[in-house]
Write an enzyme that holds these catalytic residues in place. Structure first.
Site, mmCIF file in Angstrom:
data_model
loop_
_atom_site.group_PDB
_atom_site.id
_atom_site.type_symbol
_atom_site.label_atom_id
_atom_site.label_comp_id
_atom_site.label_asym_id
_atom_site.label_seq_id
_atom_site.Cartn_x
_atom_site.Cartn_y
_atom_site.Cartn_z
ATOM 1 N N GLU A 194 -6.954 -12.786 5.810
ATOM 2 C CA GLU A 194 -5.999 -12.214 6.772
ATOM 3 C C GLU A 194 -6.669 -12.286 8.154
ATOM 4 O O GLU A 194 -6.121 -12.840 9.091
ATOM 5 C CB GLU A 194 -5.672 -10.765 6.386
ATOM 6 C CG GLU A 194 -4.672 -10.063 7.309
ATOM 7 C CD GLU A 194 -4.530 -8.558 6.991
ATOM 8 O OE1 GLU A 194 -5.438 -7.971 6.364
ATOM 9 O OE2 GLU A 194 -3.493 -7.972 7.400
ATOM 10 N N ASP A 240 3.545 -5.376 2.253
ATOM 11 C CA ASP A 240 2.271 -4.815 2.741
ATOM 12 C C ASP A 240 2.374 -3.318 3.094
ATOM 13 O O ASP A 240 1.959 -2.480 2.282
ATOM 14 C CB ASP A 240 1.755 -5.627 3.931
ATOM 15 C CG ASP A 240 0.241 -5.583 4.082
ATOM 16 O OD1 ASP A 240 -0.431 -5.025 3.209
ATOM 17 O OD2 ASP A 240 -0.274 -6.124 5.084
ATOM 18 N N ASP A 241 2.875 -2.993 4.280
ATOM 19 C CA ASP A 241 3.047 -1.588 4.706
ATOM 20 C C ASP A 241 4.413 -1.537 5.396
ATOM 21 O O ASP A 241 4.497 -1.457 6.631
ATOM 22 C CB ASP A 241 1.954 -1.194 5.704
ATOM 23 C CG ASP A 241 0.558 -1.437 5.139
ATOM 24 O OD1 ASP A 241 0.084 -0.596 4.358
ATOM 25 O OD2 ASP A 241 -0.034 -2.483 5.464
ATOM 26 N N HIS A 297 0.864 -1.190 0.000
ATOM 27 C CA HIS A 297 0.000 0.000 0.000
ATOM 28 C C HIS A 297 0.898 1.236 0.000
ATOM 29 O O HIS A 297 1.732 1.382 0.900
ATOM 30 C CB HIS A 297 -0.870 0.006 1.260
ATOM 31 C CG HIS A 297 -1.696 -1.247 1.396
ATOM 32 N ND1 HIS A 297 -3.023 -1.287 1.057
ATOM 33 C CD2 HIS A 297 -1.369 -2.499 1.801
ATOM 34 C CE1 HIS A 297 -3.488 -2.514 1.268
ATOM 35 N NE2 HIS A 297 -2.500 -3.268 1.719
HETATM 36 N N1 ADE Z 1 -4.574 -1.524 4.421
HETATM 37 C C1 ADE Z 1 -3.260 -1.376 4.593
HETATM 38 N N2 ADE Z 1 -2.712 -2.504 5.069
HETATM 39 C C2 ADE Z 1 -3.703 -3.406 5.196
HETATM 40 C C3 ADE Z 1 -3.780 -4.752 5.628
HETATM 41 N N3 ADE Z 1 -2.711 -5.440 6.055
HETATM 42 N N4 ADE Z 1 -4.989 -5.352 5.631
HETATM 43 C C4 ADE Z 1 -6.075 -4.670 5.223
HETATM 44 N N5 ADE Z 1 -6.044 -3.416 4.808
HETATM 45 C C5 ADE Z 1 -4.878 -2.775 4.791
HETATM 46 ZN ZN ZN Z 2 -2.494 -5.247 2.373
#
Ligand code: ADE
Ligand code: ZN
Length: 323
Positions: free
Chosen positions: A189, A267-268, A10
Site C-alpha cells: 500500500e 477497508d474502512d 477493519h
Molecule cells: N488500518 C486501518 N486501515 C488501514 C490501512 N488502509 N492500511 C494500514 N492499516 C490500516
Molecule cells: Zn486495511
C-alpha cells in the site's frame, strides 16, 4: 444485484459517522478533528490512523462490539454480500481496558446474530498493529491462537507499513501459522515491490492486504499470479488516502489482466466515503468490469476465504445459484 464477498475491512474503521457521534456523546468526547458534519474528514494516512484510534477508543464494552459487528454484517447482507471477514485488533480493546477475549467474543456474537437474522456468513482475522512493534504483534498472534473461537480463522497485520521490516514480525506469523491460522498481511500500500517480496518470503502469507504496488514490478506481478496469492484490493481507500491520484492510475485492471487473483474491498468504508457495494460500482463504472468479471471476483474471494471446506462449498453453491 451482484452477489458480493469481502476479505478486507477493519471493524473499527466501519463505524458510521452517526454511530461515532452517538458514542462520543455517551463518553463526552470531541470528534471535531475526525468528522465534518455527518462525514469523516478526508485525511492523509498518518492523520487517518489517529482518527481511526480516536473512534476505536469510543468502543469499550463487549456489547458495543456485538452491536457494531451486527450492524456491519446486516448492512453488508442488504447489499448482497454473502460472506465477509473483519480485521479485529485486540490492541484497540486493551487500550480502553477491555479484555481481548471479551472483545473477540463480542464480535463473534454480533456475527452469529447477523448470520441468524440476515443469512450472512463471517469470520474474524485477528490483526497486529505494525507500528506498535514486533512484541505487540506477537501478543496479538498469541491472543488469536488462544481465544478458542471458531470464527477466528486468520491472522494479519495492519498499521503503518513503513515501520520496521517484514522479517521483524516473522515470529508473530510463525506463532499464528503453527496455531492453525491462515495468514494475510498489509503490504504494497505504502511500500513498493521490495516490501511485498519480503512479506511473501518471510511471513509466508497466502493473501496480501492491498498489494497493488506489486504492479510496479513485472517480475513480482508474475510471481503473485504464478503463486496464486490473492490481492485484497481497496480502490476507494487507495484514492482517498492518496496512494493513487486518479482512478485511471489505479492498477486493478492491469493486475487482473496479468492473471493476479484480485478481490474488491472497502477497508474502512465510511472514512473513505465508500462501501463494498460502491467498490463493486467502481469496478463496473471505472475499471469497466462486466457482470461476469464481478461474479468471478466474488468467486475468487470465496475461494480465498479463511473458512473450512464445507462452508466454502455452501457459499460457492449460493454464488452459483445467483448466477
Ligand atoms: N488500518 C486501518 N486501515 C488501514 C490501512 N488502509 N492500511 C494500514 N492499516 C490500516
Ligand atoms: Zn486495511
Amino acid at each position: 444485484m451482484i452477489p458480493k464477498a469481502e476479505l478486507h475491512c477493519h471493524i473499527e474503521g466501519a463505524v458510521s459517522p452517526a454511530l461515532a457521534r452517538e458514542m462520543a456523546r455517551r463518553h463526552n468526547a470531541d470528534l471535531d478533528s475526525v468528522l465534518d458534519g455527518d462525514r469523516y474528514r478526508r485525511q492523509n494516512f498518518s492523520v487517518f490512523l489517529t482518527s481511526y484510534d480516536i473512534v476505536a477508543n469510543l468502543f469499550r464494552e463487549r456489547d458495543d462490539f456485538v452491536q457494531l459487528a451486527y450492524d456491519h454484517y446486516c448492512a453488508l447482507a442488504r447489499d448482497g454480500c454473502l460472506y465477509a471477514e473483519i480485521f479485529a485488533s485486540p490492541a484497540h480493546a486493551e487500550a480502553v481496558g477491555l479484555a481481548p477475549q471479551s472483545y473477540l467474543e463480542g464480535l463473534d456474537e454480533g456475527i452469529a446474530r447477523a448470520r441468524r437474522d440476515c443469512g450472512i456468513e463471517g469470520r474474524i482475522i485477528v490483526t497486529g498493529v505494525r507500528h506498535l512493534g514486533p512484541d505487540a504483534v506477537r501478543k496479538a498472534a498469541e491472543i488469536a491462537i488462544g481465544c478458542g473461537l471458531e470464527a477466528v480463522t486468520g491472522f494479519g497485520m495492519a498499521g503503518n507499513e513503513r515501520t520496521g521490516r517484514p522479517r521483524d514480525y516473522a515470529t508473530a506469523f510463525d506463532i499464528a501459522r503453527e496455531g492453525g491460522l491462515r495468514l494475510t498481511c498489509h503490504a504494497g500500500e505504502w511500500v513498493g515491490p521490495e516490501g511485498i517480496e519480503e512479506t511473501m518470503d518471510v511471513l509466508k502469507v497466502e493473501r496480501l492486504g492491498h498489494g497493488v504496488r506489486a504492479a510496479e514490478s513485472e517480475t513480482l506481478t508474475r510471481r503473485i499470479a504464478d503463486e496464486g496469492i490473492v490481492l485484497e484490493v481497496c480502490p476507494g481507500s487507495n484514492l482517498s488516502l492518496g496512494v493513487y491520484e486518479r482512478f485511471e492510475d489505479h492498477p486493478f485492471r492491469r493486475l487482473m489482466e496479468a492473471g493476479c487473483r484480485v478481490t474488491l474491498n472497502s477497508d474502512d468504508p465510511p472514512h473513505f466515503q465508500t462501501s463494498l457495494a460502491d467498490e463493486y460500482r467502481i469496478g463496473r463504472d471505472v475499471f469497466g468490469l462486466s457482470d461476469g468479471d464481478l461474479h468471478r471476483i466474488t468467486r475468487t474471494a470465496l475461494e480465498a476465504a479463511f473458512v473450512d471446506g464445507d462452508t466454502r462449498a455452501q457459499l460457492l453453491e449460493r454464488l452459483d445459484k445467483s448466477a
